[in-house]
Design a protein around this motif. Structure first.
Motif, PDB file in Angstrom:
ATOM      1  N   ALA A  85      53.445  45.837  42.372  1.00 20.27           N
ATOM      2  CA  ALA A  85      53.993  46.616  43.578  1.00 20.27           C
ATOM      3  C   ALA A  85      52.315  46.716  43.902  1.00 20.27           C
ATOM      4  O   ALA A  85      52.244  46.929  44.802  1.00 20.27           O
ATOM      5  CB  ALA A  85      55.250  47.454  43.531  1.00 20.27           C
ATOM      6  N   ARG A  86      52.207  47.866  42.583  1.00 22.42           N
ATOM      7  CA  ARG A  86      50.903  48.726  43.023  1.00 22.42           C
ATOM      8  C   ARG A  86      50.013  47.241  42.824  1.00 22.42           C
ATOM      9  O   ARG A  86      48.688  46.915  43.746  1.00 22.42           O
ATOM     10  CB  ARG A  86      50.521  49.030  41.653  1.00 22.42           C
ATOM     11  N   LEU A  87      49.879  45.942  41.988  1.00 24.53           N
ATOM     12  CA  LEU A  87      48.984  45.059  41.986  1.00 24.53           C
ATOM     13  C   LEU A  87      49.206  44.422  43.342  1.00 24.53           C
ATOM     14  O   LEU A  87      47.718  43.545  43.845  1.00 24.53           O
ATOM     15  CB  LEU A  87      49.543  44.076  41.173  1.00 24.53           C
ATOM     16  N   GLY A  88      49.637  44.312  44.360  1.00 25.16           N
ATOM     17  CA  GLY A  88      50.475  43.445  45.315  1.00 25.16           C
ATOM     18  C   GLY A  88      48.913  44.064  46.686  1.00 25.16           C
ATOM     19  O   GLY A  88      49.161  44.143  47.253  1.00 25.16           O
ATOM     20  N   LYS A  89      48.289  45.479  45.804  1.00 25.74           N
ATOM     21  CA  LYS A  89      48.000  46.027  47.287  1.00 25.74           C
ATOM     22  C   LYS A  89      46.138  45.230  47.078  1.00 25.74           C
ATOM     23  O   LYS A  89      45.647  45.981  47.944  1.00 25.74           O
ATOM     24  CB  LYS A  89      48.163  47.658  47.143  1.00 25.74           C
ATOM     25  N   ASN A  90      46.143  44.902  45.754  1.00 26.62           N
ATOM     26  CA  ASN A  90      44.694  44.371  45.667  1.00 26.62           C
ATOM     27  C   ASN A  90      44.223  43.679  46.723  1.00 26.62           C
ATOM     28  O   ASN A  90      45.116  42.582  47.635  1.00 26.62           O
ATOM     29  CB  ASN A  90      45.133  44.031  44.294  1.00 26.62           C
ATOM     30  N   VAL A  91      43.398  42.998  47.089  1.00 25.88           N
ATOM     31  CA  VAL A  91      42.693  42.672  48.432  1.00 25.88           C
ATOM     32  C   VAL A  91      41.451  40.848  47.262  1.00 25.88           C
ATOM     33  O   VAL A  91      40.560  41.836  46.745  1.00 25.88           O
ATOM     34  CB  VAL A  91      41.790  43.066  49.522  1.00 25.88           C
ATOM     35  N   TYR A  92      41.951  39.946  47.708  1.00 25.35           N
ATOM     36  CA  TYR A  92      40.942  38.596  46.751  1.00 25.35           C
ATOM     37  C   TYR A  92      40.652  39.044  48.186  1.00 25.35           C
ATOM     38  O   TYR A  92      40.682  38.287  49.551  1.00 25.35           O
ATOM     39  CB  TYR A  92      41.388  38.183  46.335  1.00 25.35           C
ATOM     40  N   GLU A  93      38.867  38.242  47.790  1.00 21.47           N
ATOM     41  CA  GLU A  93      38.352  37.385  48.274  1.00 21.47           C
ATOM     42  C   GLU A  93      38.088  36.359  48.069  1.00 21.47           C
ATOM     43  O   GLU A  93      37.386  36.027  46.854  1.00 21.47           O
ATOM     44  CB  GLU A  93      36.637  38.245  48.840  1.00 21.47           C
ATOM     45  N   VAL A  94      38.823  35.061  48.633  1.00 20.19           N
ATOM     46  CA  VAL A  94      38.429  34.573  47.468  1.00 20.19           C
ATOM     47  C   VAL A  94      37.273  33.461  47.845  1.00 20.19           C
ATOM     48  O   VAL A  94      36.934  32.449  49.117  1.00 20.19           O
ATOM     49  CB  VAL A  94      40.064  33.216  47.760  1.00 20.19           C
ATOM     50  N   ASP A  95      36.433  32.701  46.786  1.00 22.90           N
ATOM     51  CA  ASP A  95      35.336  31.860  46.901  1.00 22.90           C
ATOM     52  C   ASP A  95      35.812  30.490  46.713  1.00 22.90           C
ATOM     53  O   ASP A  95      35.601  29.784  45.916  1.00 22.90           O
ATOM     54  CB  ASP A  95      34.237  32.037  46.174  1.00 22.90           C
ATOM     55  N   GLU A  96      35.849  29.888  47.807  1.00 18.47           N
ATOM     56  CA  GLU A  96      37.281  28.698  47.995  1.00 18.47           C
ATOM     57  C   GLU A  96      35.740  27.402  47.329  1.00 18.47           C
ATOM     58  O   GLU A  96      34.734  27.415  47.541  1.00 18.47           O
ATOM     59  CB  GLU A  96      37.630  27.967  49.039  1.00 18.47           C
ATOM     60  N   GLY A  97      36.241  26.565  46.675  1.00 19.21           N
ATOM     61  CA  GLY A  97      35.877  25.670  46.075  1.00 19.21           C
ATOM     62  C   GLY A  97      34.734  25.955  45.053  1.00 19.21           C
ATOM     63  O   GLY A  97      33.875  25.124  44.927  1.00 19.21           O
ATOM     64  N   ASN A  98      34.270  27.554  44.101  1.00 16.03           N
ATOM     65  CA  ASN A  98      33.315  28.207  43.719  1.00 16.03           C
ATOM     66  C   ASN A  98      34.171  28.170  42.585  1.00 16.03           C
ATOM     67  O   ASN A  98      34.361  30.024  42.365  1.00 16.03           O
ATOM     68  CB  ASN A  98      33.265  28.696  44.291  1.00 16.03           C
ATOM     69  N   SER A  99      35.240  27.821  41.209  1.00 17.28           N
ATOM     70  CA  SER A  99      35.990  28.631  40.604  1.00 17.28           C
ATOM     71  C   SER A  99      34.675  29.360  39.549  1.00 17.28           C
ATOM     72  O   SER A  99      33.709  28.902  39.280  1.00 17.28           O
ATOM     73  CB  SER A  99      36.157  27.777  39.456  1.00 17.28           C
ATOM     74  N   HIS A 100      34.587  30.545  39.088  1.00 19.21           N
ATOM     75  CA  HIS A 100      34.358  31.383  38.371  1.00 19.21           C
ATOM     76  C   HIS A 100      34.471  30.868  37.128  1.00 19.21           C
ATOM     77  O   HIS A 100      33.944  31.574  35.741  1.00 19.21           O
ATOM     78  CB  HIS A 100      34.425  32.088  38.703  1.00 19.21           C
ATOM     79  N   ILE A 101      35.824  30.729  37.015  1.00 23.31           N
ATOM     80  CA  ILE A 101      36.149  30.107  35.090  1.00 23.31           C
ATOM     81  C   ILE A 101      36.115  28.643  35.533  1.00 23.31           C
ATOM     82  O   ILE A 101      36.776  27.868  36.047  1.00 23.31           O
ATOM     83  CB  ILE A 101      37.352  30.697  35.813  1.00 23.31           C
ATOM     84  N   GLU A 102      36.070  28.316  33.833  1.00 18.92           N
ATOM     85  CA  GLU A 102      35.558  26.618  33.604  1.00 18.92           C
ATOM     86  C   GLU A 102      36.020  26.851  32.652  1.00 18.92           C
ATOM     87  O   GLU A 102      35.744  27.444  31.399  1.00 18.92           O
ATOM     88  CB  GLU A 102      34.686  26.276  34.139  1.00 18.92           C
ATOM     89  N   VAL A 103      37.242  26.065  32.057  1.00 20.81           N
ATOM     90  CA  VAL A 103      36.992  25.617  30.701  1.00 20.81           C
ATOM     91  C   VAL A 103      37.421  23.947  29.813  1.00 20.81           C
ATOM     92  O   VAL A 103      37.984  23.279  30.946  1.00 20.81           O
ATOM     93  CB  VAL A 103      39.360  25.514  30.962  1.00 20.81           C
ATOM     94  N   ASN A 104      37.301  24.158  28.881  1.00 22.17           N
ATOM     95  CA  ASN A 104      36.755  23.048  28.404  1.00 22.17           C
ATOM     96  C   ASN A 104      37.548  21.883  28.320  1.00 22.17           C
ATOM     97  O   ASN A 104      38.723  22.476  26.966  1.00 22.17           O
ATOM     98  CB  ASN A 104      35.846  22.962  27.116  1.00 22.17           C
ATOM     99  N   GLN A 105      38.219  21.380  28.486  1.00 23.30           N
ATOM    100  CA  GLN A 105      39.464  19.903  28.703  1.00 23.30           C
ATOM    101  C   GLN A 105      39.359  19.636  27.663  1.00 23.30           C
ATOM    102  O   GLN A 105      40.388  19.277  27.132  1.00 23.30           O
ATOM    103  CB  GLN A 105      39.842  19.801  30.236  1.00 23.30           C
TER     104      GLN A 105
END
Ligand code: SF4
Length: 98
Positions: A11-31
């Motif tokens: 419930a507390r985490l549900g109060k967070n707000v996210y500004e999503v940088d669509e199409g620009n992931s800040h995370i990349e996994v070496n597959q």
């Protein structure tokens, strides 16, 4: 008891707000490393926001928009497995509690 301790964690985490940088992931996994070594499994286990999930072919999917920017994955990732940086500018999570 103060308001700080009231409510469940979800419930507390549900109060967070996210500004999503669509199409620009800040995370990349070496597959290639993930598939060859299985090292991506640890990311799936440790992320509190369930950003990572393992696909049947051994690749790791990344739902970067849910990232809490806690840094846990960075601390445990095998060398070369993960590229991670903070989201640009005002993007990413904005905590409303704590
Ligand atoms: S920084 Fe934290 S919330 Fe974000 S992907 Fe890594 S472990 Fe998950």
């Amino acid at each position: 008891m103060s308001d700080f301790f009231e409510g469940s964690v979800p419930a507390r985490l549900g109060k967070n707000v996210y500004e999503v940088d669509e199409g620009n992931s800040h995370i990349e996994v070496n597959q290639e490393i993930a598939k060859a070594t299985g090292a991506g499994k640890v990311l799936v286990k440790v992320c509190p926001a369930h950003v990572y999930s393992e696909e049947p072919d051994g690749t790791i999917s990344v739902e970067f928009a849910a990232c809490l920017e806690c840094g846990t994955c960075r601390a445990v990732a095998a060398p070369g497995l993960l590229k991670w940086h903070y989201p640009e500018g005002s993007m990413g999570v904005m905590f409303r509690e704590g």
